[in-house]
Design a protein around this motif. Structure first.
Motif, PDB file in Angstrom:
ATOM      1  N   THR A 194       0.815  -1.215   0.000  1.00  0.00           N
ATOM      2  CA  THR A 194       0.000   0.000   0.000  1.00  0.00           C
ATOM      3  C   THR A 194       0.855   1.276   0.000  1.00  0.00           C
ATOM      4  O   THR A 194       0.339   2.354   0.303  1.00  0.00           O
ATOM      5  N   MET A 196       2.348   4.588  -1.000  1.00  0.00           N
ATOM      6  CA  MET A 196       1.749   5.635  -1.856  1.00  0.00           C
ATOM      7  C   MET A 196       2.779   6.099  -2.877  1.00  0.00           C
ATOM      8  O   MET A 196       3.945   6.313  -2.528  1.00  0.00           O
ATOM      9  N   ASP A 218       1.975  11.134  10.389  1.00  0.00           N
ATOM     10  CA  ASP A 218       1.109  10.218   9.647  1.00  0.00           C
ATOM     11  C   ASP A 218       0.699   9.118  10.629  1.00  0.00           C
ATOM     12  O   ASP A 218       1.506   8.250  10.977  1.00  0.00           O
ATOM     13  N   PHE A 220      -1.285   6.593  10.219  1.00  0.00           N
ATOM     14  CA  PHE A 220      -1.434   5.266   9.591  1.00  0.00           C
ATOM     15  C   PHE A 220      -0.238   5.123   8.642  1.00  0.00           C
ATOM     16  O   PHE A 220      -0.391   5.050   7.427  1.00  0.00           O
ATOM     17  N   VAL A 221       0.948   5.084   9.204  1.00  0.00           N
ATOM     18  CA  VAL A 221       2.161   5.380   8.432  1.00  0.00           C
ATOM     19  C   VAL A 221       2.588   4.279   7.455  1.00  0.00           C
ATOM     20  O   VAL A 221       3.234   4.567   6.447  1.00  0.00           O
ATOM     21  N   THR A 223       4.509   2.084   5.254  1.00  0.00           N
ATOM     22  CA  THR A 223       5.931   2.074   4.908  1.00  0.00           C
ATOM     23  C   THR A 223       6.528   3.492   4.888  1.00  0.00           C
ATOM     24  O   THR A 223       7.669   3.674   4.460  1.00  0.00           O
ATOM     25  N   GLY A 224       5.721   4.465   5.270  1.00  0.00           N
ATOM     26  CA  GLY A 224       6.264   5.814   5.450  1.00  0.00           C
ATOM     27  C   GLY A 224       6.419   6.654   4.194  1.00  0.00           C
ATOM     28  O   GLY A 224       7.156   7.644   4.196  1.00  0.00           O
ATOM     29  N   SER A 225       5.692   6.310   3.127  1.00  0.00           N
ATOM     30  CA  SER A 225       5.849   7.090   1.877  1.00  0.00           C
ATOM     31  C   SER A 225       5.482   8.554   2.062  1.00  0.00           C
ATOM     32  O   SER A 225       6.095   9.437   1.449  1.00  0.00           O
ATOM     33  N   ASP A 243       0.455  -1.965  13.031  1.00  0.00           N
ATOM     34  CA  ASP A 243       1.088  -3.198  12.575  1.00  0.00           C
ATOM     35  C   ASP A 243       2.595  -3.199  12.911  1.00  0.00           C
ATOM     36  O   ASP A 243       3.401  -2.557  12.232  1.00  0.00           O
ATOM     37  N   MET A 246       4.830  -4.412  10.071  1.00  0.00           N
ATOM     38  CA  MET A 246       4.990  -3.394   9.016  1.00  0.00           C
ATOM     39  C   MET A 246       6.017  -2.339   9.458  1.00  0.00           C
ATOM     40  O   MET A 246       6.953  -2.009   8.721  1.00  0.00           O
ATOM     41  N   PRO A 306      -5.628   6.410   5.597  1.00  0.00           N
ATOM     42  CA  PRO A 306      -6.129   5.374   6.508  1.00  0.00           C
ATOM     43  C   PRO A 306      -6.512   4.103   5.756  1.00  0.00           C
ATOM     44  O   PRO A 306      -6.697   4.136   4.536  1.00  0.00           O
ATOM     45  N   GLU A 312      -5.876  -3.891   3.385  1.00  0.00           N
ATOM     46  CA  GLU A 312      -5.432  -4.071   4.759  1.00  0.00           C
ATOM     47  C   GLU A 312      -6.648  -3.912   5.659  1.00  0.00           C
ATOM     48  O   GLU A 312      -7.613  -3.244   5.297  1.00  0.00           O
ATOM     49  N   TYR A 341     -12.654  -1.824  13.221  1.00  0.00           N
ATOM     50  CA  TYR A 341     -12.607  -0.393  13.551  1.00  0.00           C
ATOM     51  C   TYR A 341     -13.773   0.312  12.833  1.00  0.00           C
ATOM     52  O   TYR A 341     -14.560   1.022  13.456  1.00  0.00           O
TER      53      TYR A 341
END
Ligand SMILES: C[S@@+](CC[C@H](N)C(=O)[O-])C[C@H]1O[C@@H](n2cnc3c(N)ncnc32)[C@H](O)[C@@H]1O
Length: 466
Positions: A194, A196, A218, A220-221, A223-225, A243, A246, A306, A312, A341
């Motif tokens: 996922t 971005m 962020d 809902f980070v 992989t931190g893109s 996660d 992740m 999110p 996910e 959620y």
């Protein structure tokens, strides 16, 4: 003294068209630039605008990812002949400073949606030989670049014989298109399913008006893109994610030819790859439904994507069991259970969190999934302390899309406002799966009908033969 407004052509990449207006408006606001629209922006790749100072053009271009080039527009016409006539009548004071003997120059030809050979392009350049250019030609590093643009519309497989519009002007600045390549996911150390893409991440950071020294979150980070983009524009970045695997880059690799994750893959390694390590504050495991931030902690911007519950899960820590008490001795090794959620709760929490933790004037920029046929602006999440300032659609399929929403905090919330639910959003995941189920059923019914028709035809043919 009155400012002299000059006319400029902003030439955009013909990609993510809906997003360019939101990006440019955010940058104008970030840099406090006054820009006049000479005509209403449409879907064409160019806008004709005016600026009071060329410094503003440079500032805007220094941050825009949608912008390809910006020219001071000297002539514009519907026909080539008319373009030349108009160019010959431009007041000398506009062009003369660039035609002086000490100014080296080159002329470039750009054609949109139609290809021309180098020879044809040179022939087009020759038609400008009447310009009193006195300096030497320098193709590599000229002082002045002049550009001639022919626009043949946007349908490349059937362009018209003659261009719809032609433009001539002086190149002033280029946007950040090359940065998209530099930050490409193809060459990034740590990516996931996922992650971005860089263009959208940079657009988000621009819509969040990230500036030097800002603190960006962020929640809902992944992989931190989004952190990479925010850090590139000077933000100090923080991320959280539920996660653990992740966040520690221990999930299954998403590259087809990669069997195992490298031991040194991480969000921090990505930052290092782009020389942005000094902008990286940290990433932490946290369930967003139970944020752990100090009550008075304030962010300059929140940029996030999110989970939609498709690639996910939309989960939070919790249990359906009543009165669940974990024994003291089990606590150190206890892995909390998770429950659904739900999209509406995620966005309700995100806006309430932003209302509480953003500085006044700060922005939260987030993606919001929609079911296209049901979409109406009134169904978007809202909060009385946040003003929706941008809303652009990215179509994902015939039925679904996601909208990039930007909210600006206009005032601090009261405790009551923080606790109120302001939106009744349809759970996108439920709707998505229902729709897919409907499509499947429709297809099955159609196949059954075709089978029946074929069977009847077959029976008729048998009868004919008999
Ligand atoms: C769409 S992904 C974000 C992708 C990210 N922008 C990237 O570039 O990799 C959503 C993320 O939200 C995380 N997430 C899901 N539920 C969460 C929760 N309750 N609290 C915090 N993070 C959560 C998922 O683990 C996932 O990494």
């Amino acid at each position: 003294m009155n400012a002299t407004w000059r006319t400029y052509l902003l030439w955009f990449a013909q990609e993510h068209i809906e997003f360019r207006f939101a990006e440019i408006q955010s940058l104008l606001s970030l840099f406090n630039i006054d820009m006049r629209y000479l005509e209403r922006p449409k879907d064409e790749p160019y806008w004709i605008v005016q600026f009071a100072s060329e410094k503003d053009v440079h500032l805007l271009a220094s941050r825009s990812v949608s912008l390809r080039n910006c020219l001071e527009l000297w002539s514009r016409a519907k026909t080539v002949q008319n373009l030349h006539e108009k160019l010959k009548n431009v007041p000398p004071k506009i062009m003369a400073p660039y035609f002086r003997p000490e100014k080296s120059f080159k002329i470039e030809v750009e054609t949109f949606c139609r290809h021309f050979t180098q020879k044809e392009k040179i022939d087009k350049i020759e038609t400008f030989s009447y310009l009193p250019l006195e300096g030497p030609v320098n193709l590599k590093n000229p002082d002045v670049t002049l550009q001639y643009i022919e626009y043949y519309g946007t349908i490349s497989n059937n362009p018209p014989e003659l261009p719809y519009e032609v433009f001539f002007g002086r190149w002033v600045a280029s946007g950040l298109r090359q940065l998209i390549k530099k930050l490409s996911l193809k060459t990034r150390k740590f990516i996931g399913n996922t992650s971005m893409d860089p263009q959208l991440s940079l657009l988000m950071a621009n819509q969040a008006k990230v500036k030097e020294g800002d603190i960006i979150l962020d929640p809902f980070v992944g992989t931190g893109s989004l952190l990479v983009a925010a850090a590139h524009f000077g933000g100090y970045v923080l991320g959280t994610d539920i996660d653990y695997l992740m966040l520690h880059a221990r999930t299954r690799p998403s590259r087809i030819n990669q069997k195992r994750r490298e031991t040194d893959e991480s969000i921090k390694a990505n930052m290092k790859q782009y020389n942005l390590e000094h902008r990286y504050l940290d990433v932490l495991v946290n369930d967003f439904s139970v944020p752990f931030w100090r009550d008075d902690f304030q962010f300059d911007a929140i940029i996030t994507d999110p989970p939609y519950g498709i690639r996910e899960a939309t989960e939070k820590i919790g249990t359906a069991k009543e009165n669940c008490i974990i024994k003291e001795e089990h606590l150190p090794t206890h892995i909390p259970a998770k429950i659904e959620y739900g999209i509406s709760n995620i966005y309700k929490d995100l806006l309430a969190f932003s209302a509480k933790h953003l500085k006044v004037g700060g922005c939260v920029v987030c993606w919001f999934p929609v079911f296209r046929e049901d979409y109406h602006e009134s169904g978007l999440p809202s909060h009385p302390c946040l003003k929706l300032t941008a809303n652009s659609e990215q179509v994902l399929s015939k039925k679904t899309s996601r909208r990039l929403l930007t909210f600006e905090k206009i005032r601090p919330p009261s405790q009551e406002e923080l606790d109120t639910i302001h939106s009744q959003i349809t759970d996108f995941r439920e709707k998505y799966y229902t729709a897919r189920e409907e499509t499947r059923q429709e297809r099955r019914m159609k196949e059954a009908r075709i089978r029946k028709e074929n069977h009847l035809k077959y029976k008729e043919n048998i009868k004919k033969v008999e």
